[in-house]
Scaffold this motif. Structure first.
Motif, PDB file in Angstrom:
ATOM      1  N   LEU A  66     -17.560  26.769 -26.708  1.00 19.96           N
ATOM      2  CA  LEU A  66     -18.186  25.582 -27.265  1.00 19.96           C
ATOM      3  C   LEU A  66     -19.212  25.048 -26.284  1.00 19.96           C
ATOM      4  N   SER A  67     -20.325  24.672 -26.817  1.00 23.80           N
ATOM      5  CA  SER A  67     -21.377  24.096 -25.993  1.00 23.80           C
ATOM      6  C   SER A  67     -21.835  22.802 -26.649  1.00 23.80           C
ATOM      7  N   ILE A  68     -21.835  21.738 -25.881  1.00 19.13           N
ATOM      8  CA  ILE A  68     -22.283  20.445 -26.415  1.00 19.13           C
ATOM      9  C   ILE A  68     -23.721  20.224 -25.959  1.00 19.13           C
ATOM     10  N   ALA A  69     -24.593  20.161 -26.928  1.00 17.51           N
ATOM     11  CA  ALA A  69     -26.010  19.978 -26.622  1.00 17.51           C
ATOM     12  C   ALA A  69     -26.344  18.494 -26.615  1.00 17.51           C
ATOM     13  N   SER A  70     -27.082  18.085 -25.630  1.00 11.99           N
ATOM     14  CA  SER A  70     -27.533  16.701 -25.555  1.00 11.99           C
ATOM     15  C   SER A  70     -28.570  16.455 -26.642  1.00 11.99           C
ATOM     16  N   ARG A  71     -28.476  15.318 -27.282  1.00  9.71           N
ATOM     17  CA  ARG A  71     -29.427  14.983 -28.337  1.00  9.71           C
ATOM     18  C   ARG A  71     -30.468  13.993 -27.854  1.00  9.71           C
ATOM     19  N   ILE A  72     -30.385  13.591 -26.616  1.00  7.35           N
ATOM     20  CA  ILE A  72     -31.251  12.537 -26.105  1.00  7.35           C
ATOM     21  C   ILE A  72     -32.738  12.901 -26.194  1.00  7.35           C
ATOM     22  N   GLU A  73     -33.074  14.142 -25.888  1.00  3.61           N
ATOM     23  CA  GLU A  73     -34.491  14.545 -25.931  1.00  3.61           C
ATOM     24  C   GLU A  73     -35.063  14.430 -27.335  1.00  3.61           C
ATOM     25  N   GLY A  74     -34.272  14.785 -28.322  1.00  2.25           N
ATOM     26  CA  GLY A  74     -34.731  14.714 -29.704  1.00  2.25           C
ATOM     27  C   GLY A  74     -34.893  13.294 -30.223  1.00  2.25           C
ATOM     28  N   LEU A  75     -34.255  12.349 -29.548  1.00  4.15           N
ATOM     29  CA  LEU A  75     -34.337  10.953 -29.979  1.00  4.15           C
ATOM     30  C   LEU A  75     -35.584  10.250 -29.443  1.00  4.15           C
ATOM     31  N   GLY A  76     -36.183  10.810 -28.407  1.00 10.39           N
ATOM     32  CA  GLY A  76     -37.408  10.228 -27.845  1.00 10.39           C
ATOM     33  C   GLY A  76     -37.200   8.901 -27.148  1.00 10.39           C
ATOM     34  N   VAL A  77     -36.077   8.772 -26.437  1.00  3.55           N
ATOM     35  CA  VAL A  77     -35.776   7.545 -25.710  1.00  3.55           C
ATOM     36  C   VAL A  77     -35.370   7.874 -24.281  1.00  3.55           C
ATOM     37  N   PRO A  78     -35.627   6.965 -23.333  1.00  7.62           N
ATOM     38  CA  PRO A  78     -35.168   7.187 -21.966  1.00  7.62           C
ATOM     39  C   PRO A  78     -33.635   7.086 -21.926  1.00  7.62           C
ATOM     40  N   GLU A  79     -33.001   8.097 -21.357  1.00  9.46           N
ATOM     41  CA  GLU A  79     -31.542   8.238 -21.448  1.00  9.46           C
ATOM     42  C   GLU A  79     -30.759   7.026 -20.950  1.00  9.46           C
ATOM     43  N   GLN A  80     -30.930   6.633 -19.702  1.00  5.04           N
ATOM     44  CA  GLN A  80     -30.093   5.570 -19.153  1.00  5.04           C
ATOM     45  C   GLN A  80     -30.343   4.230 -19.844  1.00  5.04           C
ATOM     46  N   ALA A  81     -31.597   3.933 -20.136  1.00  3.77           N
ATOM     47  CA  ALA A  81     -31.914   2.680 -20.823  1.00  3.77           C
ATOM     48  C   ALA A  81     -31.295   2.658 -22.224  1.00  3.77           C
ATOM     49  N   PHE A  82     -31.289   3.797 -22.910  1.00  2.54           N
ATOM     50  CA  PHE A  82     -30.700   3.874 -24.244  1.00  2.54           C
ATOM     51  C   PHE A  82     -29.181   3.720 -24.177  1.00  2.54           C
ATOM     52  N   ILE A  83     -28.562   4.319 -23.184  1.00  2.00           N
ATOM     53  CA  ILE A  83     -27.117   4.172 -23.012  1.00  2.00           C
ATOM     54  C   ILE A  83     -26.774   2.705 -22.756  1.00  2.00           C
ATOM     55  N   ASP A  84     -27.565   2.044 -21.927  1.00  3.79           N
ATOM     56  CA  ASP A  84     -27.353   0.607 -21.681  1.00  3.79           C
ATOM     57  C   ASP A  84     -27.500  -0.196 -22.977  1.00  3.79           C
ATOM     58  N   PHE A  85     -28.505   0.148 -23.775  1.00  5.85           N
ATOM     59  CA  PHE A  85     -28.724  -0.516 -25.056  1.00  5.85           C
ATOM     60  C   PHE A  85     -27.517  -0.318 -25.977  1.00  5.85           C
ATOM     61  N   LEU A  86     -26.983   0.907 -26.018  1.00  5.56           N
ATOM     62  CA  LEU A  86     -25.815   1.174 -26.857  1.00  5.56           C
ATOM     63  C   LEU A  86     -24.603   0.380 -26.381  1.00  5.56           C
ATOM     64  N   ARG A  87     -24.453   0.263 -25.083  1.00 13.04           N
ATOM     65  CA  ARG A  87     -23.341  -0.549 -24.547  1.00 13.04           C
ATOM     66  C   ARG A  87     -23.459  -1.999 -25.017  1.00 13.04           C
ATOM     67  N   LYS A  88     -24.670  -2.528 -24.974  1.00 12.67           N
ATOM     68  CA  LYS A  88     -24.898  -3.903 -25.450  1.00 12.67           C
ATOM     69  C   LYS A  88     -24.633  -4.006 -26.953  1.00 12.67           C
ATOM     70  N   SER A  89     -25.094  -3.000 -27.691  1.00 15.04           N
ATOM     71  CA  SER A  89     -24.926  -2.992 -29.146  1.00 15.04           C
ATOM     72  C   SER A  89     -23.456  -3.032 -29.550  1.00 15.04           C
ATOM     73  N   PHE A  90     -22.638  -2.318 -28.786  1.00  9.69           N
ATOM     74  CA  PHE A  90     -21.207  -2.246 -29.077  1.00  9.69           C
ATOM     75  C   PHE A  90     -20.400  -3.224 -28.224  1.00  9.69           C
ATOM     76  N   GLY A  91     -21.074  -4.136 -27.540  1.00  7.79           N
ATOM     77  CA  GLY A  91     -20.437  -5.044 -26.595  1.00  7.79           C
ATOM     78  C   GLY A  91     -19.210  -5.765 -27.129  1.00  7.79           C
ATOM     79  N   GLN A  92     -19.316  -6.334 -28.287  1.00  5.45           N
ATOM     80  CA  GLN A  92     -18.197  -7.027 -28.924  1.00  5.45           C
ATOM     81  C   GLN A  92     -18.074  -6.450 -30.323  1.00  5.45           C
ATOM     82  N   LYS A  93     -17.079  -5.627 -30.522  1.00  6.92           N
ATOM     83  CA  LYS A  93     -17.059  -4.794 -31.724  1.00  6.92           C
ATOM     84  C   LYS A  93     -16.944  -5.528 -33.055  1.00  6.92           C
TER      85      LYS A  93
END
Length: 85
Positions: A4-31
């Motif tokens: 099994l190989s897990i391919a990163s999808r970040i490149e296909g999304l066209g977003v800077p990786e760490q900033a997007f991860i931070d954004f997702l953390r904020k988005s899910f901050g309070q579920k």
């Protein structure tokens, strides 16, 4: 044998990786809160409203209801809005 190989999808999304991860953390901050409520302390209301509209996301949606692509579209709209001043 199975490999099994897990391919990163970040490149296909066209977003800077760490900033997007931070954004997702904020988005899910309070579920139990809407996306608007989770993001409103980090973005100006006018910019957030415009980005939601440009990306086709309703302010009342919860983060878990969005696809990864839709989340990336909102993030890109927020980045574009911040560049425009």
């Amino acid at each position: 044998m199975v490999r099994l190989s897990i391919a990163s999808r970040i490149e296909g999304l066209g977003v800077p990786e760490q900033a997007f991860i931070d954004f997702l953390r904020k988005s899910f901050g309070q579920k139990r809160k809407t996306l608007w409520n989770n993001l409103k302390s980090d973005y100006e209301p006018k910019a957030l409203r415009a980005a939601l509209e440009r990306s086709g996301v309703k302010p009342t949606v919860r983060a878990e209801a969005l696809s990864l692509e839709k989340s990336a579209a909102l993030f890109r709209a927020l980045l574009d809005g911040s560049k425009g001043g």
